[in-house]
Motif scaffolding. Sequence first.
Motif, mmCIF file in Angstrom:
data_model
loop_
_atom_site.group_PDB
_atom_site.id
_atom_site.type_symbol
_atom_site.label_atom_id
_atom_site.label_comp_id
_atom_site.label_asym_id
_atom_site.label_seq_id
_atom_site.Cartn_x
_atom_site.Cartn_y
_atom_site.Cartn_z
ATOM 1 N N ASP A 309 -9.975 -8.405 2.364
ATOM 2 C CA ASP A 309 -9.585 -7.368 1.408
ATOM 3 C C ASP A 309 -10.091 -6.014 1.878
ATOM 4 O O ASP A 309 -11.310 -5.766 1.883
ATOM 5 C CB ASP A 309 -10.156 -7.711 0.021
ATOM 6 N N ASN A 310 -9.169 -5.152 2.296
ATOM 7 C CA ASN A 310 -9.503 -3.770 2.633
ATOM 8 C C ASN A 310 -10.655 -3.694 3.636
ATOM 9 O O ASN A 310 -11.693 -3.099 3.375
ATOM 10 C CB ASN A 310 -9.846 -2.984 1.359
ATOM 11 N N TYR A 328 -9.269 -7.870 -6.706
ATOM 12 C CA TYR A 328 -9.110 -7.078 -5.490
ATOM 13 C C TYR A 328 -10.034 -5.871 -5.521
ATOM 14 O O TYR A 328 -10.400 -5.349 -6.585
ATOM 15 C CB TYR A 328 -7.655 -6.645 -5.293
ATOM 16 N N ALA A 329 -10.424 -5.407 -4.313
ATOM 17 C CA ALA A 329 -11.394 -4.307 -4.211
ATOM 18 C C ALA A 329 -10.761 -2.945 -4.483
ATOM 19 O O ALA A 329 -11.406 -2.039 -5.012
ATOM 20 C CB ALA A 329 -12.021 -4.318 -2.817
ATOM 21 N N GLY A 330 -9.486 -2.789 -4.128
ATOM 22 C CA GLY A 330 -8.826 -1.496 -4.268
ATOM 23 C C GLY A 330 -8.943 -0.661 -3.013
ATOM 24 O O GLY A 330 -9.800 -0.901 -2.146
ATOM 25 N N LYS A 331 -8.051 0.327 -2.903
ATOM 26 C CA LYS A 331 -8.027 1.174 -1.722
ATOM 27 C C LYS A 331 -7.493 2.540 -2.132
ATOM 28 O O LYS A 331 -6.417 2.638 -2.763
ATOM 29 C CB LYS A 331 -7.122 0.539 -0.658
ATOM 30 N N ASP A 332 -8.229 3.584 -1.828
ATOM 31 C CA ASP A 332 -7.851 4.930 -2.242
ATOM 32 C C ASP A 332 -6.454 5.283 -1.728
ATOM 33 O O ASP A 332 -6.157 5.134 -0.536
ATOM 34 C CB ASP A 332 -8.851 5.964 -1.724
ATOM 35 N N ALA A 362 -5.223 -9.409 1.116
ATOM 36 C CA ALA A 362 -4.794 -8.460 0.086
ATOM 37 C C ALA A 362 -3.776 -7.488 0.687
ATOM 38 O O ALA A 362 -4.022 -6.882 1.728
ATOM 39 C CB ALA A 362 -5.992 -7.701 -0.454
ATOM 40 N N LYS A 363 -2.629 -7.367 0.015
ATOM 41 C CA LYS A 363 -1.604 -6.421 0.446
ATOM 42 C C LYS A 363 -1.720 -5.139 -0.369
ATOM 43 O O LYS A 363 -1.868 -5.184 -1.594
ATOM 44 C CB LYS A 363 -0.207 -7.025 0.261
ATOM 45 N N TYR A 364 -1.680 -4.002 0.322
ATOM 46 C CA TYR A 364 -1.697 -2.703 -0.350
ATOM 47 C C TYR A 364 -0.505 -1.874 0.127
ATOM 48 O O TYR A 364 -0.099 -1.969 1.292
ATOM 49 C CB TYR A 364 -2.986 -1.939 -0.044
ATOM 50 N N VAL A 365 0.063 -1.081 -0.776
ATOM 51 C CA VAL A 365 1.148 -0.156 -0.427
ATOM 52 C C VAL A 365 0.798 1.225 -0.960
ATOM 53 O O VAL A 365 -0.034 1.370 -1.873
ATOM 54 C CB VAL A 365 2.504 -0.620 -0.995
ATOM 55 N N SER A 366 1.421 2.238 -0.411
ATOM 56 C CA SER A 366 1.142 3.625 -0.795
ATOM 57 C C SER A 366 1.375 3.839 -2.296
ATOM 58 O O SER A 366 2.309 3.277 -2.880
ATOM 59 C CB SER A 366 2.041 4.572 -0.003
#
Length: 486
Positions: A309-310, A328-332, A362-366
């Motif tokens: 995760d991130n 999830y941890a999160g992402k700026d 973990a998947k992140y998108v803009s």
Amino acid sequence: MDVTASVIDGYVQNSGGEAVKSQTVTSFTVYYGTTPYTIEYDSTASYNLTQAYSSTLGYGVSDGYLYAGLFTDSSYTTVVDTTEVGDGLKFYPEAGGIYYVKEISDSYLRVKCLYAWTNADGIVNLWPVTGIDDNNYKEIGFIIDDDTFEIGEICDTGTNTTNGSTVATGTEIYSTLTLTYPGGNPSSVSTTCSALFSVDGYLAVTQALDEYLSDYDDGDEITMQAYYITQDGIMVTGAFERTVTFKENFSDSDSLTYEDDDTVESVASYPKDSGSFAMVLSLEVSSNCVLTASVSETEETTYVITVHDNDTTYTQEVAEGAEVEITYAGKDGYLFAGWYTDEDYTTAADFSSIDSDMTVYAKYVSDDYMQVKVSVQSTKGVVTSLRFVSAVDSKNYAEVGFVYEYDGTEESVEVTKYSTTVSGYNAVKLFGGDVVSGSKLIYNDFSVSKISAGTEIKVTPYWVTLDGTTVYGTSRTVTYTGTSAE
């Protein structure tokens, strides 16, 4: 089948070039006592581990021994999980697994008969007794003429009013068994497992009183066999049956007779010249054991989830079958878009019931996605609705929609249709930034009949990931003027 061919995804090519399911060949190890046997097998087969050893079979219970359970450790404390791998009769091992079959001497589970009688009444008490090594069993009992009696089952604890005998019964096994005869000579006689069966251990006993013996006539045979039920659920009977001949009345020289040469049956038989006398069965225990339904609870099976995760990796241990929720941890500058089992985010993780180790990403998108645009929809110059539009990166969501807050009301609306364009605009033209070609649009027409001019509406887009996590986008508040939204 050409078993030398390359195996690809569980298939091989036969001589005709056809792909056929391969036979997976592996091995597991079973210790019978201290002797290990490595068994080659087809992983789809089950195995009967209770069979006696034979050279043809190549494994099995040693000669002169009884099967006493299947365990995962050499101290026989943790029984195999029968819900997962079956039991000793139908066992499905794991490749490379090591298992331990407990064996005990077949000198255990042999049956002796302790009895008492009077000149007036003949046999008034009969106690089948057997030897047992310890209390690591679900149940111990006797099969008497095809009827099965768990120890202590034939009669309850108490006093038989006919002849005054008292018996303590129940699910206990005893180190010493004493028959006490008030007025007898001698007044008591004791015995042990070692004395009766020539092996160290405990005695299990039950009692057949007049109510049971009254079913027999002089000269009838009574067949007895001891049994136990192992912790993995297998009913095992003793290697030998005991057959006795019932004599309703007999002289001092008479007794219960046996078909074999073993005569160490009657621990005590003391006739009186006339009349009956009180008899008490006293169970004197130096170290008794209490049988329980499960002496050793099966250890809880756990699995490890490895989380990426991130740029952070950690592990989380979970119980088998548990429903798991990973935060999830999160992402700026990004939105969480779900947990996946591969780095390319093609297979969504299923946390509903964990049955194996797993790795998740973990998947992140803009956060340029899940922004809000608004336009006014009208008919013949009259405003009918406000159209709210947002962008999503793909259709890989369990649910998408909008949350509206206005006049103290909160309302969620699910959008079930994805669009490539809305009013001639695609996602890239509407939202720009990091929104990429091929992204989808979602929209909802909010009816102005619900509100009046001057009403503020807070709109928040959302999605629910395939693993069930709800994620909210960037909120936007607009004011309805009656002719526009500002």
